[in-house]
Design a protein around this motif. Structure first.
Motif, short mmCIF file in Angstrom:
data_model
loop_
_atom_site.label_atom_id
_atom_site.label_comp_id
_atom_site.label_asym_id
_atom_site.label_seq_id
_atom_site.Cartn_x
_atom_site.Cartn_y
_atom_site.Cartn_z
N THR A 1 0.82 -1.22 0.00
CA THR A 1 0.00 0.00 0.00
C THR A 1 0.86 1.27 0.00
O THR A 1 0.33 2.37 0.18
CB THR A 1 -0.91 0.00 1.23
OG1 THR A 1 -0.15 -0.46 2.37
CG2 THR A 1 -2.10 -0.92 1.03
N THR B 1 3.35 7.88 -2.22
CA THR B 1 2.95 7.97 -0.81
C THR B 1 4.16 8.28 0.08
O THR B 1 4.05 9.06 1.04
CB THR B 1 2.27 6.67 -0.34
OG1 THR B 1 3.17 5.57 -0.50
CG2 THR B 1 0.99 6.41 -1.10
N TYR C 1 -5.69 -2.02 3.35
CA TYR C 1 -4.73 -1.09 3.96
C TYR C 1 -4.93 -0.92 5.47
O TYR C 1 -4.35 -0.01 6.08
CB TYR C 1 -4.76 0.27 3.25
CG TYR C 1 -6.12 0.92 3.14
CD1 TYR C 1 -6.66 1.61 4.21
CD2 TYR C 1 -6.85 0.83 1.97
CE1 TYR C 1 -7.91 2.22 4.11
CE2 TYR C 1 -8.11 1.42 1.86
CZ TYR C 1 -8.63 2.11 2.93
OH TYR C 1 -9.85 2.70 2.84
N ALA D 1 -4.74 2.96 -2.10
CA ALA D 1 -5.91 2.19 -1.65
C ALA D 1 -6.33 1.14 -2.68
O ALA D 1 -6.97 0.16 -2.32
CB ALA D 1 -7.08 3.13 -1.38
N LYS E 1 -5.63 4.92 -6.97
CA LYS E 1 -6.44 5.68 -6.01
C LYS E 1 -5.63 5.86 -4.73
O LYS E 1 -5.31 4.88 -4.05
CB LYS E 1 -7.73 4.91 -5.68
CG LYS E 1 -8.61 4.64 -6.88
CD LYS E 1 -9.26 5.91 -7.41
CE LYS E 1 -9.96 5.66 -8.75
NZ LYS E 1 -10.15 6.88 -9.53
N TYR E 2 -5.31 7.11 -4.44
CA TYR E 2 -4.56 7.40 -3.21
C TYR E 2 -5.48 7.94 -2.14
O TYR E 2 -6.52 8.55 -2.43
CB TYR E 2 -3.46 8.43 -3.50
CG TYR E 2 -2.34 7.87 -4.35
CD1 TYR E 2 -1.41 7.02 -3.80
CD2 TYR E 2 -2.26 8.18 -5.71
CE1 TYR E 2 -0.38 6.48 -4.58
CE2 TYR E 2 -1.24 7.66 -6.49
CZ TYR E 2 -0.30 6.80 -5.92
OH TYR E 2 0.70 6.27 -6.69
N LEU E 3 -5.07 7.73 -0.90
CA LEU E 3 -5.83 8.23 0.26
C LEU E 3 -4.88 9.01 1.14
O LEU E 3 -3.72 8.63 1.29
CB LEU E 3 -6.32 7.06 1.10
CG LEU E 3 -7.62 6.35 0.78
CD1 LEU E 3 -7.91 5.35 1.89
CD2 LEU E 3 -8.75 7.37 0.68
N SER E 4 -5.37 10.06 1.77
CA SER E 4 -4.57 10.67 2.84
C SER E 4 -5.45 10.75 4.07
O SER E 4 -6.66 10.90 3.98
CB SER E 4 -4.06 12.05 2.42
OG SER E 4 -5.13 12.88 2.08
N ARG E 5 -4.80 10.58 5.21
CA ARG E 5 -5.59 10.67 6.44
C ARG E 5 -4.81 11.45 7.50
O ARG E 5 -3.68 11.80 7.30
CB ARG E 5 -6.00 9.32 6.97
CG ARG E 5 -5.01 8.16 6.92
CD ARG E 5 -5.37 7.15 7.95
NE ARG E 5 -5.65 5.78 7.52
CZ ARG E 5 -4.72 4.82 7.43
NH1 ARG E 5 -3.48 5.07 7.63
NH2 ARG E 5 -5.07 3.59 7.12
#
Ligand code: CAA
Length: 389
Positions: free
Chosen positions: A50, A55, A367, A377, A385-389
């Motif tokens: 992931t 990233t 993930y 993700a 498809k990227y995610l940020s948190r």
């Protein structure tokens, strides 16, 4: 007086997982000292499926970027040789994840491990013409040779982020540099291959040959002698490689120069020993290691950088350490981050290694276990498809 241009800030991110080189040596029926001393690596970053160069770059940049930087960054130059698309630059994904302005330039550059140096030199010229602007330079990679290959103990991964600007806090780049390029097949990755091909022994010899070329050239251009350097830094595909390079340069050195430059090299390889090869980022991780760990370098010291990228391209350049260099590290405690990582077994590493996705149309990645701020993700219709948190 000419404006100073150089490295204003530097940040680093790697995986939260590592493999102990003693465990790898035991599994491969090698003497652990071959890896620990002969190769010069104690741990190797194990990258989760992931995570990728985007990233990791976002995580590295997030550590150093402040609001003022966001307003001034007008160029993102992303160096990588393990990029995620043959057309679209990783810099666009990165700028989006970081929330940078839209009226900027975003590009990716490639020449094996030399890429980040190309990016740095491009950024320097750009700032010379646009002194109010800042450039975000990235060197991010996941070094993959394959399970049970000779290159295996020299894998690793992570990202370096640097902000280049005028009146830099960390390092003023000097203008005189020496480059050398020659078409050589020592290490390459044909289109469609997810692992590098390498002629290992040959590549180590070419590295030293290119070092001799640019070192001799720089000596002619600048007449800087060993005594003029506070530290010499090397691209570190594995840290013993840099030591070999340093020994080559120190052949006729005085005891004083040898003692100082070997002492600083030892500081400069500590982080690389913990992480492994970062390809484009390795030289700059070594620089960060020097800045964090050396108790003897000081403002005004000249630092020499040997950048090498297989294929092959080399450059030797120099910079002057600035009074505020500690501020350019943005207060990040890298030893705390490295020491907090979890170790994985050889079986777990092999499994994670094989689970990385390449050329897949659709996949949802699990993930949950990855607590990173930025994640891959999944892939839908070949779109990441990227995610940020
Ligand atoms: N105790 C101490 N040292 C030991 C030992 C022991 N028990 N057993 C072996 N060693 C030493 C050997 O003497 C050798 O040291 P020297 O090179 O100083 O002689 C060292 O450990 C490595 O041993 P081998 O040469 O037998 O190792 P190998 O054949 O398995 O492969 C390698 C080593 C060629 C570096 C391989 O890991 C590889 O192919 N790596 C990837 C290629 C690479 O990193 N090339 C660097 C230049 S290219 C570049 O810089 C770009 C990039 O990032 C890739």
């Amino acid at each position: 007086k000419l404006m100073k241009i150089g490295i204003d800030k530097i940040g680093f991110a790697t995986s939260d997982l590592y493999l102990d080189m003693v465990d790898l040596a035991n599994a491969r029926h090698e003497d652990p000292n071959k890896y620990l001393i002969g190769i010069g690596q104690s741990k190797m970053a194990v990258i989760r499926p992931t995570q990728d160069v985007v990233t990791m770059a976002a995580a590295a940049a997030k550590k150093i970027i402040c609001q003022e930087d966001k307003e001034k960054i007008s160029y993102v130059i992303f160096a990588t040789e393990s990029g995620v698309d043959n057309s679209k630059s990783a810099a666009i994904y990165l700028a989006d994840l970081l929330g940078l302005k839209l009226n900027i330039r975003t590009i990716e550059v490639k020449q094996a491990c030399y890429g980040a140096t190309a990016a740095l030199q491009l950024a320097k010229g750009y700032v010379a013409l646009n002194p109010e602007s800042k450039v975000l330079v990235i060197g991010a990679d996941n070094a993959r040779y394959g399970v049970k290959t000779p290159g295996e103990p020299t894998q690793g991964g992570g990202a370096i982020a640097m902000i280049i600007g005028s009146d830099p806090k960390i390092l003023e780049l000097e203008n005189e540099t020496s480059a050398y390029a020659k078409n050589i097949m020592d290490f390459w990755r044909p289109l469609g291959h997810s692992k590098a091909l390498v002629d290992g022994k040959y590549s180590s010899g070419v590295y030293l040959d290119f070092l001799k070329n640019v070192w001799d050239e720089q000596l002619k251009r600048t007449n800087y002698q060993l005594q003029d350097y506070g530290a010499l830094l090397f691209h570190l595909p594995y840290t013993k490689m840099g030591l070999k390079g340093l020994r080559q340069i120190l052949q006729d050195a005085t005891a004083e120069d040898s003692t100082r430059l070997i002492r600083e090299f030892e500081y400069a390889r500590q982080f690389n020993c913990e992480v492994g090869n970062l390809y484009t980022g390795s030289l700059y991780l070594s620089f960060l290691s020097l800045l964090v760990n050396s108790t003897s370098i000081k403002s005004g010291d000249r630092i020499g950088f040997f950048s090498y990228g297989s294929g092959a391209q080399a450059e030797f350049f120099t910079g002057i350490l600035q009074p505020d260099y500690q501020k350019g590290l943005a207060g990040v405690d890298y030893w705390a981050i490295l020491n907090k990582r979890q170790s994985v077994s050889v079986i777990e590493y092999e499994d994670l290694f094989e689970r990385h996705v390449f050329d897949i149309e659709n996949i949802e990645l699990d993930y949950q276990a990855d607590k990173s701020a930025f994640l891959l993700a999944g892939i839908h219709n070949y779109k990441r498809k990227y995610l940020s948190r």
